[in-house]
Design a protein around this motif. Structure first.
Motif: not given
Length: 167
Positions: A78-86, A113-124, A128-136
């Motif tokens: 379903k295209y989710a690798l991780g989730l960040h929720t509040a 390295a792949f786990l780190r990428m997922i964790v970094v993504h979710e921490l971001a 930054e809630k959206d996948h914006s320029k600031a997020f990346y």
């Protein structure tokens, strides 16, 4: 279903290169050579500690993390690798948000390295809630090779799907 479902949106020339690796049965070899190191972050406690260390290094002023776990209910297909929720809770007459990060269980057996990428993504997503320029930009601040790791994680997921291991 196309075996390149995780690579949608990438240029056709790149997709042809990936398809050639698949046809030659070399995708596994290429990934293993590039990412030989697996991780030992297999428990929820270890994942929490791993994530907290990254958060403390790069996002000290961000809200605290209340929970970090591997979640078998996250379906990679379903295209989710991780989730960040509040999660909002009423506590003593006040509304409090609890930050949670959930990582797909499939990443227990992934290269570090792949786990780190997922964790970094979710921490971001904490900042930054959206996948914006600031997020990346924040992702690249925490992991300078973020974009390459994201692509290679998608290659790894493609390989897992071809082996029947992706959910």
């Amino acid at each position: 279903m196309s075996p390149l479902i995780y690579l949608q949106g990438y240029p056709d020339t790149l997709l042809r290169q990936v398809q050639t690796l698949i046809d030659q049965q070399r995708l596994s070899e290429v990934l293993a050579k590039r990412y030989p190191d697996m991780h030992s972050v297999t428990s929820d406690k270890a994942l929490y500690d791993y994530t907290l260390a990254l958060k403390n290094r790069y996002l000290r002023n961000a809200p605290p993390l209340n929970k970090v776990i591997y979640d078998s209910k996250i379906r990679v297909m379903k295209y989710a690798l991780g989730l960040h929720t509040a999660v909002s809770q009423v506590q003593g007459g006040k509304l409090k948000a609890r930050a949670e990060i959930r990582v797909a269980t499939l990443f227990r057996q992934a290269p570090e390295a792949f786990l780190r990428m997922i964790v970094v993504h979710e921490l971001a997503h904490i900042k930054e809630k959206d996948h914006s320029k600031a997020f990346y930009q924040l992702c690249c601040y925490m992991e300078p090779e973020y974009h390459q790791l994201e692509f290679d994680t998608r290659l790894w997921l493609t390989h897992q799907a071809l082996q029947g291991n992706a959910g």
